[in-house]
Design a protein around this motif. Structure first.
Motif, short mmCIF file in Angstrom:
data_model
loop_
_atom_site.label_atom_id
_atom_site.label_comp_id
_atom_site.label_asym_id
_atom_site.label_seq_id
_atom_site.Cartn_x
_atom_site.Cartn_y
_atom_site.Cartn_z
N HIS B 339 -4.95 -107.23 21.27
CA HIS B 339 -5.99 -106.22 21.09
C HIS B 339 -6.19 -105.38 22.35
N GLY B 343 -9.08 -101.70 26.83
CA GLY B 343 -8.28 -100.53 27.18
C GLY B 343 -6.82 -100.89 27.37
N LEU B 344 -6.02 -99.86 27.57
CA LEU B 344 -4.59 -100.02 27.81
C LEU B 344 -4.24 -99.12 29.00
N GLY B 345 -3.15 -99.49 29.69
CA GLY B 345 -2.74 -98.68 30.83
C GLY B 345 -3.55 -98.98 32.08
N ILE B 346 -3.51 -98.03 33.02
CA ILE B 346 -4.04 -98.32 34.36
C ILE B 346 -5.55 -98.47 34.42
N ARG B 348 -7.41 -100.40 32.53
CA ARG B 348 -7.89 -101.64 31.93
C ARG B 348 -9.24 -102.02 32.57
#
Lengths: 65, 404
Positions: B339, B343-346, B348
């Motif tokens: 999930h 967030g995703l990427g830098i 987070r």
């Protein structure tokens, strides 16, 4: 089987460390550190797979030796 | 508190409004519908805003810092007027390369091992609140008002060494920043910025071992942080550290109130709890982030223009059947769960370990005390509007005795 961990992709979600602390540690900033060099002991294979399956950044793969 | 009246919505595909109570009340269904009918929705509101609902599109935007800037992390009628590289609240409003510097100085405080030290405080806080509920003898309580909203605020206050009593003020200011996306004049003395400016000045005279003191002393290449940087980061920890976790705890209790099988499983099978927590986070992810398009590009084949807003509904991504099996079902022991609640990427969520710990402890303690409870008035549950979604009114009936 062994663990392939891509440090560049890790964003420090810590899911692997929570699920498989025998396989992954975290550094002071919360990024994963792979604890196992080489083949995964049989009793930890399931946990290692769980860590791979729950990484939001697809940074972990279980691959054949 | 009265919110600004928002004009009625024509349709979700071309006129959505994430600040509208209709959106707040039915967001998951709206995302599921949009993913089918119009996976990258648009509205002219807020000066032009996009809403991708597929996991792949949300993930692509989150990972593409070249075309999407974090300078605008909360969609509003105005574009941010604080210049790069910091933005209002570093590091969440910062882009590379400054982002990494502003973020790195915080990480040591929020690693899993650092957060372990706060578990005791979270548990004591939860128990105190439950004691108050139990002592009151009431069988009907507002779980949002009397429980969930107090837990994160007390812990972040302790981390910053600010008085816990200021929690009420924090909640008012956060509500104004996150939910009232249109303007309402306020007194400068009654703002988070004013409050923090004073607290930081005081702290500089009397340093301790708290996070504010640390930020007052830390340096970037030998230069102390600008006052705006210290203030922005503390504001971020307060804004992001309170509403979000409160929402996650509330939504999880809302779920458990309606699902006796999951309540029973939680109590009978402690091994399922860590998986249940991640499933709460997937299914009820509270946070939608935002970006500003910094250079004309496309999202899932849909052209977007410089200066457009883009909402990143991580909870919508979490319900995409292309990315999750049985995506629209709550599966308490879900074993494969990548999930994107944090967030995703830098970007987070820096506080993800704190949030996960607070959510776990708050649910553990509630369930240990009140294993059997239900919604006492389902229609009066009110979900917050804007980019953080969770129940703000949550009336439950606690069933005592043998049941449960």
């Amino acid at each position: 089987m062994k663990v392939k961990y891509e440090r560049e992709a890790c964003q420090g979600h810590n899911r692997c460390y929570m699920l498989a602390p025998e396989v992954f540690d975290t550094d002071d900033e919360g990024y994963a550190i792979l604890r196992i060099d080489g083949a995964i002991p049989a009793e930890l294979e399931e946990k290692a797979q769980l860590a791979a399956d729950n990484c939001p950044e697809y940074a972990i793969e279980i691959v054949a030796d | 508190m009265t919110d600004v009246e928002r004009p009625p919505i024509r349709d979700w595909e071309t006129d959505f409004d994430h600040g509208h109570p209709d959106y707040a009340a039915a967001a998951p269904e709206i995302w599921d519908q949009l993913r089918e009918s119009c996976p990258v929705a648009h509205t002219d509101r807020y000066g032009g805003t996009w809403l991708p609902t597929r996991y792949d599109d949300v993930s692509a935007v989150a990972h593409d810092t070249d075309h999407f800037s974090s300078l605008g992390a909360v969609v509003s009628e105005w574009k941010p007027d604080i210049p790069p590289p910091m933005g209002y609240a570093p590091p969440i409003t910062s882009d590379p390369p400054f982002h990494a510097i502003a973020r790195r100085m915080l990480l040591q405080f929020f690693s899993p091992k650092a957060i372990n030290a706060w578990e005791k405080v979270a548990r004591e806080t939860s128990r105190e609140l439950l004691d108050e509920i139990e002592t009151s003898g009431a069988s009907e309580v507002d779980a949002a008002e009397q429980y969930t909203q107090h837990i994160p605020v007390r812990i972040i206050a302790d981390m910053l060494d600010l008085p816990r009593e200021d929690g009420d003020k924090f909640r008012v200011w956060i509500h104004r920043i996150l939910e009232q996306t249109s303007s309402q004049p306020v007194e400068w003395e009654d703002t988070l910025d004013y409050y923090l400016q004073h607290k930081i000045a005081e702290r500089r005279q009397n340093l301790g071992d708290d996070l504010i003191s640390y930020l007052c002393q830390v340096e970037i290449e030998g230069v102390p942080l600008l006052d705006e940087h210290v203030r922005g980061t503390i504001a971020l920890l307060i804004i992001a550290g309170i509403d979000t976790t409160w929402s996650a705890i509330g939504a999880s209790l809302w779920h458990l109130a309606q699902n006796p099988d999951d309540r029973r499983r939680w109590v009978d099978d402690p091994a399922v709890q860590p998986f249940a927590v991640e499933e709460f986070l997937r299914f009820y992810a509270p946070v939608t982030m935002a970006r500003l398009v910094s250079e004309d590009t496309e999202i899932g084949g849909c052209p977007v223009a410089e200066n457009d807003w883009v909402l990143l509904p991580f909870p919508a991504a979490n319900r995409d059947p292309e990315a999750f099996e049985q995506a629209d079902e709550f599966v308490i022991d879900r074993a494969r769960n990548r999930h994107s609640a944090f967030g995703l990427g830098i970007h987070r969520c820096v506080g993800s370990n704190l949030a996960r710990m607070e959510l776990t402890v708050a649910i553990e303690e509630w369930m240990a005390r009140f294993p059997d409870f239900e919604l006492s008035d389902p229609d009066s549950v009110r979900w917050s509007t804007g980019q953080v979604r969770g129940p703000r009114t949550l009336p439950v009936r606690i069933n005592k005795g043998e049941a449960g």
